[in-house]
Design an enzyme around this catalytic site. Structure first.
Site, PDB file in Angstrom:
ATOM      1  N   SER A 256       0.853  -1.189   0.000  1.00 19.70           N
ATOM      2  CA  SER A 256       0.000   0.000   0.000  1.00 19.70           C
ATOM      3  C   SER A 256       0.888   1.237   0.000  1.00 19.70           C
ATOM      4  O   SER A 256       2.117   1.129   0.107  1.00 19.70           O
ATOM      5  CB  SER A 256      -0.907  -0.006   1.221  1.00 19.70           C
ATOM      6  OG  SER A 256      -0.131   0.285   2.365  1.00 19.70           O
ATOM      7  N   LYS A 257       0.229   2.394  -0.069  1.00 16.92           N
ATOM      8  CA  LYS A 257       0.968   3.654  -0.171  1.00 16.92           C
ATOM      9  C   LYS A 257       1.973   3.842   0.957  1.00 16.92           C
ATOM     10  O   LYS A 257       3.005   4.464   0.779  1.00 16.92           O
ATOM     11  CB  LYS A 257      -0.023   4.830  -0.173  1.00 16.92           C
ATOM     12  CG  LYS A 257      -0.733   4.969  -1.505  1.00 16.92           C
ATOM     13  CD  LYS A 257      -0.892   6.436  -1.888  1.00 16.92           C
ATOM     14  CE  LYS A 257      -1.402   6.581  -3.297  1.00 16.92           C
ATOM     15  NZ  LYS A 257      -2.866   6.595  -3.386  1.00 16.92           N
ATOM     16  N   ARG A 258       1.636   3.255   2.141  1.00 20.09           N
ATOM     17  CA  ARG A 258       2.588   3.507   3.233  1.00 20.09           C
ATOM     18  C   ARG A 258       3.912   2.783   3.014  1.00 20.09           C
ATOM     19  O   ARG A 258       4.897   3.051   3.686  1.00 20.09           O
ATOM     20  CB  ARG A 258       1.938   3.206   4.588  1.00 20.09           C
ATOM     21  CG  ARG A 258       1.892   1.822   5.004  1.00 20.09           C
ATOM     22  CD  ARG A 258       0.854   1.579   6.087  1.00 20.09           C
ATOM     23  NE  ARG A 258       0.351   0.243   5.897  1.00 20.09           N
ATOM     24  CZ  ARG A 258       0.993  -0.825   6.301  1.00 20.09           C
ATOM     25  NH1 ARG A 258       2.134  -0.715   6.940  1.00 20.09           N
ATOM     26  NH2 ARG A 258       0.496  -2.024   6.066  1.00 20.09           N
TER      27      ARG A 258
END
Ligand code: GLU
Length: 491
Positions: A256-258
């Site tokens: 994911s983006k993190r």
């Protein structure tokens, strides 16, 4: 292989965001599968979510696929015999399928309101029963349905499931999987706004587009039993399914983006070569028979790709590995290609000339071939070639500061560089011979002399080979920079 059994696969993105790494890998596996089997790769845009679907995302997805060199045989901009390829343009096909299912009494109208469904859910939870639609509208008689429809009452259409029906399939990646229909709702096929649900549209489209293999992320496994029940209700042939594992971040949770950039286009902007990125994506889950072989051309992948060699466990996205792979591609690029790739990043360097000699630039960028992993790194590394250094690495200043007579030495070398009679040639080897000789003659270490010249000429402590870069900078610039350094840091 006869035409009727030819492989037809599809990638079916929803245009609600850019093409992300997971989607790109699904597209890639489908494309490789089609090419491996001489089949057809279909691109279908699932844009029935009117609120979240956007034209700009359609464009971003097509651009992302094109950047990766994944070409589709049928789809947007490539009409084929099974279009249209946008779901919003396929409404009449869904309507026809609904009519057929209604005629066969496979669907029923459900008038339950949101509140009714909520109350049902609360009661089931309280009684510790499985939460699902209890089928109360199944028994409505024809007259009541007609009356309520006439009065314009909101409704959905649901598929009538039989009790105790077993749904199983032999997943090409996961092996045999089995579900009982008792755990499923009478699924909604048409929503109250008249739009088909995802599960319904996907089945009608996969049937209509004669898809033989559905290769998609394992996050869709829970949809597959519902889709199989729809195939059965429609009396259509069920395709083969392969649910491929998710791409994970280094902490093994879903990427994911993190974890960093997740859009394919971000990798373009970071300076990755599309072929390298595609090669890396292919190995996220798949491995060729000879798994020591990591750098694979498109043709090698076409010849070897198979679902049976796709792992059933999640694959970890490793940026260092991707960077390594990109560097391998950079090492093998022709000088011309490398220059083309690097030019947008060279243009960001202050002092980069508006017009330039391609050959000279080719020579410069070849110095960096082994020193960069992504194209964007050239901007920070090659600045000294186009403008005199304005800053000097403090570590280098500290180190060269320990060399006695630093300024005098820099001046002497600068003068010698300018002296066309004393130093007649200015090739790599001329420079090397001169500097080593100068070190020996003045009782200095060659390493100290070279380090000083590197700092004076580039402002940096880590650069390509000093003799090569000095030869490319040329006698006059080298001389001027040595003199300037001597003036800036007098002893
Ligand atoms: N539109 C769906 C998605 O983007 C496609 C799922 C499928 O391949 O069936 O997840």
């Amino acid at each position: 292989m006869s035409l009727s059994t030819a492989v037809r696969v599809r990638f079916a993105p929803s245009p609600t965001g850019n093409l992300h790494v997971g989607g790109a890998r699904t597209a890639l596996f489908n494309w490789l599968y089609a090419r491996r089997h001489g089949g057809v790769f279909v691109l279908r845009i699932e844009d029935t979510d009117a609120e979240r679907s956007k034209d700009e995302y359609v464009k971003a997805i097509l651009d992302g696929l094109r950047w990766l060199g994944i070409d589709w045989d049928e789809g947007p901009e490539k009409d084929g015999a099974f279009g249209p390829y946008f779901q919003t343009a396929r409404m009449p096909l869904y309507k026809a399928a609904v009519d057929k299912l209604l005629d066969g009494k496979k669907l029923y109208h459900c008038f339950c309101t949101h509140d009714t469904l909520e109350a049902m859910r609360a009661e089931q939870l309280e009684k510790k029963l499985p939460v699902r639609y209890d089928g109360r509208c199944r028994a409505l008689d024809h007259e009541e349905v007609t009356r309520r429809l006439r009065s314009g009452e909101k409704h959905v259409l649901r598929l009538r499931l039989s009790e105790g029906e077993n749904v199983s399939w032999d997943d090409l990646n996961k092996g045999p999987l089995s579900f009982s229909s008792d755990l499923l709702d009478d699924l909604v096929v048409v929503k109250s706004d008249g739009f088909p649900t995802y599960n319904f549209a996907v089945v009608i489209d996969d049937v209509g587009m004669k898809i033989t293999h559905v290769i998609r992320g394992e996050d869709h496994i829970s949809n597959t039993p519902k889709q199989i029940l729809l195939y059965r209700a429609l009396g259509e042939t069920i395709p083969q399914f392969a649910h491929i594992p998710m791409i994970l971040g280094p902490d093994r949770s879903r990427l994911s983006k993190r974890h960093g950039a997740t859009s394919v286009i971000d990798y373009k902007e970071m300076g990755f070569e599309p072929e390298a990125f595609r090669n890396y994506l292919a190995l996220l889950g798949w491995s060729p028979e000879d798994n020591t072989q990591e750098i694979l051309s498109r043709e090698q992948m076409f010849a070897q790709f198979g679902i049976e060699r796709v792992s059933s466990h999640g694959a970890i996205f490793n940026l260092d590995k991707l960077r390594w792979m990109n560097a391998e591609y950079i090492k093998k690029m022709s000088g011309e290609t490398l220059l083309d790739r690097l030019t947008p990043w060279l243009e960001k360097i202050p002092g980069f000339p508006g017009t330039y000699d391609r050959q000279a630039l080719c020579n410069i960028v070849s110095l960096f071939r082994e020193r960069i992993q992504t194209f964007n790194e050239i901007t920070a590394q090659a600045g000294w070639f186009f403008a005199d250094p304005t800053e000097f690495d403090p570590k280098g200043l500290e180190k060269t500061g320990k060399v006695p007579d630093r300024a005098a030495m820099a001046r002497a070398i600068g003068e010698k560089f300018a002296d066309r009679n004393g130093l007649t040639g200015f090739s790599e080897s001329d420079i090397e011979t001169f500097l080593r000789g100068h070190a020996a003659a003045t009782g200095k270490k060659a390493g100290d002399v070279i380090g000083l010249c590197r700092l004076a000429l580039t402002g940096c402590t880590a650069t390509p080979g000093l003799f090569e870069l000095a030869a490319l900078l040329g006698r006059d610039r080298c001389s001027a920079r040595m003199m300037r350094f001597a003036g800036c840091f007098p002893d």
